[in-house]
Design an enzyme around this catalytic site. Structure first.
Site, mmCIF file in Angstrom:
data_model
loop_
_atom_site.group_PDB
_atom_site.id
_atom_site.type_symbol
_atom_site.label_atom_id
_atom_site.label_comp_id
_atom_site.label_asym_id
_atom_site.label_seq_id
_atom_site.Cartn_x
_atom_site.Cartn_y
_atom_site.Cartn_z
ATOM 1 C CE1 TYR A 39 -14.489 -3.436 -0.940
ATOM 2 C CE2 TYR A 39 -16.357 -2.291 -0.183
ATOM 3 C CZ TYR A 39 -15.432 -2.615 -0.062
ATOM 4 O OH TYR A 39 -14.659 -2.674 1.394
ATOM 5 C CB SER A 82 -17.200 -3.819 3.714
ATOM 6 O OG SER A 82 -18.073 -2.619 3.523
HETATM 7 P P1 NAP Z 1 -6.076 0.668 2.715
HETATM 8 O O1 NAP Z 1 -5.496 1.820 3.460
HETATM 9 O O2 NAP Z 1 -6.174 1.033 1.301
HETATM 10 O O3 NAP Z 1 -5.578 -0.721 3.166
HETATM 11 C C1 NAP Z 1 -5.686 -1.729 2.444
HETATM 12 C C2 NAP Z 1 -4.557 -2.705 2.754
HETATM 13 O O4 NAP Z 1 -4.602 -4.044 2.098
HETATM 14 C C3 NAP Z 1 -3.125 -2.152 2.724
HETATM 15 O O5 NAP Z 1 -2.210 -2.435 3.697
HETATM 16 C C4 NAP Z 1 -2.588 -3.269 1.402
HETATM 17 O O6 NAP Z 1 -1.314 -3.386 1.391
HETATM 18 C C5 NAP Z 1 -3.482 -4.287 1.688
HETATM 19 N N1 NAP Z 1 -3.381 -5.134 0.504
HETATM 20 C C6 NAP Z 1 -4.062 -5.059 -0.868
HETATM 21 N N2 NAP Z 1 -3.954 -5.773 -1.717
HETATM 22 C C7 NAP Z 1 -3.065 -6.577 -1.098
HETATM 23 C C8 NAP Z 1 -2.412 -8.101 -1.350
HETATM 24 N N3 NAP Z 1 -2.507 -8.437 -2.765
HETATM 25 N N4 NAP Z 1 -1.522 -8.788 -0.559
HETATM 26 C C9 NAP Z 1 -1.476 -8.272 0.712
HETATM 27 N N5 NAP Z 1 -2.315 -6.915 1.151
HETATM 28 C C10 NAP Z 1 -2.891 -6.541 0.266
HETATM 29 O O7 NAP Z 1 -7.800 0.594 3.067
HETATM 30 P P2 NAP Z 1 -8.211 0.138 4.443
HETATM 31 O O8 NAP Z 1 -9.489 1.026 4.842
HETATM 32 O O9 NAP Z 1 -7.485 0.105 5.767
HETATM 33 O O10 NAP Z 1 -8.889 -1.257 4.162
HETATM 34 C C11 NAP Z 1 -8.701 -2.479 4.852
HETATM 35 C C12 NAP Z 1 -9.951 -3.283 4.827
HETATM 36 O O11 NAP Z 1 -10.834 -2.608 5.514
HETATM 37 C C13 NAP Z 1 -10.235 -3.888 3.412
HETATM 38 O O12 NAP Z 1 -10.445 -5.270 3.401
HETATM 39 C C14 NAP Z 1 -11.553 -3.039 3.013
HETATM 40 O O13 NAP Z 1 -12.238 -3.589 2.027
HETATM 41 C C15 NAP Z 1 -12.238 -3.036 4.485
HETATM 42 N N6 NAP Z 1 -13.090 -1.617 4.360
HETATM 43 C C16 NAP Z 1 -12.604 -0.574 4.447
HETATM 44 C C17 NAP Z 1 -13.640 0.365 4.550
HETATM 45 C C18 NAP Z 1 -13.343 2.020 4.455
HETATM 46 O O14 NAP Z 1 -14.265 2.920 4.470
HETATM 47 N N7 NAP Z 1 -11.996 2.231 4.450
HETATM 48 C C19 NAP Z 1 -14.983 0.171 4.805
HETATM 49 C C20 NAP Z 1 -15.246 -1.121 5.088
HETATM 50 C C21 NAP Z 1 -14.466 -2.098 5.014
HETATM 51 P P3 NAP Z 1 -0.213 -3.498 0.169
HETATM 52 O O15 NAP Z 1 -0.947 -2.333 -0.754
HETATM 53 O O16 NAP Z 1 1.041 -2.781 0.865
HETATM 54 O O17 NAP Z 1 -0.129 -4.855 -0.040
#
Ligand code: NAP
Length: 244
Positions: free
Chosen positions: A145, A132
């Site tokens: 975070y 991120s």
């Molecule tokens: P999201 O829609 O909430 O997706 C998060 C994913 O992580 C879900 O598929 C969830 O699946 C999985 N997850 C959470 N805990 C887990 C566990 N214990 N074991 C296995 N899977 C797990 O959010 P996203 O934005 O797509 O996030 C994906 C990545 O991008 C993350 O690392 C986040 O920090 C990063 N990111 C996001 C943003 C943003 O603005 N959205 C910005 C920068 C970085 P389950 O709940 O089904 O397990």
């Protein structure tokens, strides 16, 4: 039937992970989708002729069972992760911090260790880690975070050196604001607070990030895209955005 190299995507049940699974399937990979909500992974797997396997990256036994179900692996996308809460250090919730470190940092460590032998054996491995802009910035109320994302990034960037001379590429993807379930998880299901994060601007979509991951994964083997920072045009940093 044409050979399809295997790509593993963690956190593939929603957001960036789900979009990445679809993009990689389109690019010719057999995708193994892992997450706790395996029913959602199964729906996407059916659509892209992939494989869904339950995965909780915070549970060592779940990670071992997951790795045992993946016979070969050319590409690993460490995407599972997220944030919980937005509090000053003085009011930090230790359980929320523990969740963020367990999921983003130790989760990435466990899955990477478990799949590294297969990535090396493939002769042309690639590890993509979704950190991120929180891995290169700090912001008020975000230390849990930003700390976890910095630590996850250090793990990934250290591996880049440790694997020099081995047939494994390493790409770190650092997104800014992406409209996924991220803010809903961060604010414990509070829809209004989550929507407010993206108010008055055009955020990135999960497909925007997936596109870039698929691009990095489909370069020739000697081309290593080390770090890719992706932000919406309306966002200059974690704390500066233009809102209409
Ligand atoms: P999201 O829609 O909430 O997706 C998060 C994913 O992580 C879900 O598929 C969830 O699946 C999985 N997850 C959470 N805990 C887990 C566990 N214990 N074991 C296995 N899977 C797990 O959010 P996203 O934005 O797509 O996030 C994906 C990545 O991008 C993350 O690392 C986040 O920090 C990063 N990111 C996001 C943003 C943003 O603005 N959205 C910005 C920068 C970085 P389950 O709940 O089904 O397990």
């Amino acid at each position: 039937m044409t050979f399809r190299p295997t790509a593993v995507v963690t956190g593939a049940s929603s957001g960036i992970g789900a979009a990445t699974a679809r993009a990689l399937a389109k690019a010719g990979f057999h995708v193994v989708l892992g997450a706790r909500r395996v029913d959602r992974c199964a729906e996407i797997a059916a659509e892209i002729d992939g494989t869904a396997v339950r995965l909780d990256v915070t549970d060592p036994e779940s990670v071992s069972a997951f790795a045992a179900a993946v016979p070969d692996c050319t590409l690993l996308v460490n995407n599972a992760g997220g944030a919980k809460g937005l509090e000053p250090v003085a009011k930090a919730d230790e359980d929320a911090w523990r969740w963020m470190y367990e999921t983003n940092v130790l989760g990435t460590l466990r899955v990477t260790k478990a799949l590294l032998p297969a990535l090396l054996a493939s002769g042309d491995g690639h590890i993509v880690t979704v950190t991120s802009i929180a891995a290169i910035e700090s912001y008020d109320n975000g230390a849990g975070y930003t700390g976890a994302k910095h630590a996850q990034a250090m793990l990934h960037r250290t591996l880049r050196g440790e694997l020099l001379g081995q047939p494994v590429r390493l790409t770190e993807v650092l997104p800014g604001m992406v409209d996924t379930e991220f803010s809903l998880v961060r604010f414990a299901g509070d829809q209004d607070r989550a929507a407010n994060v993206y108010r008055g601007l055009t955020p990135l979509t999960a497909d925007d990030i997936a596109d870039v991951i698929a691009f990095a994964a489909t370069r020739p083997s000697h081309v290593n895209l080390d770090q890719i920072v992706i932000k919406p045009r309306d966002q200059a940093s974690a704390t500066r955005a233009h809102r209409a």
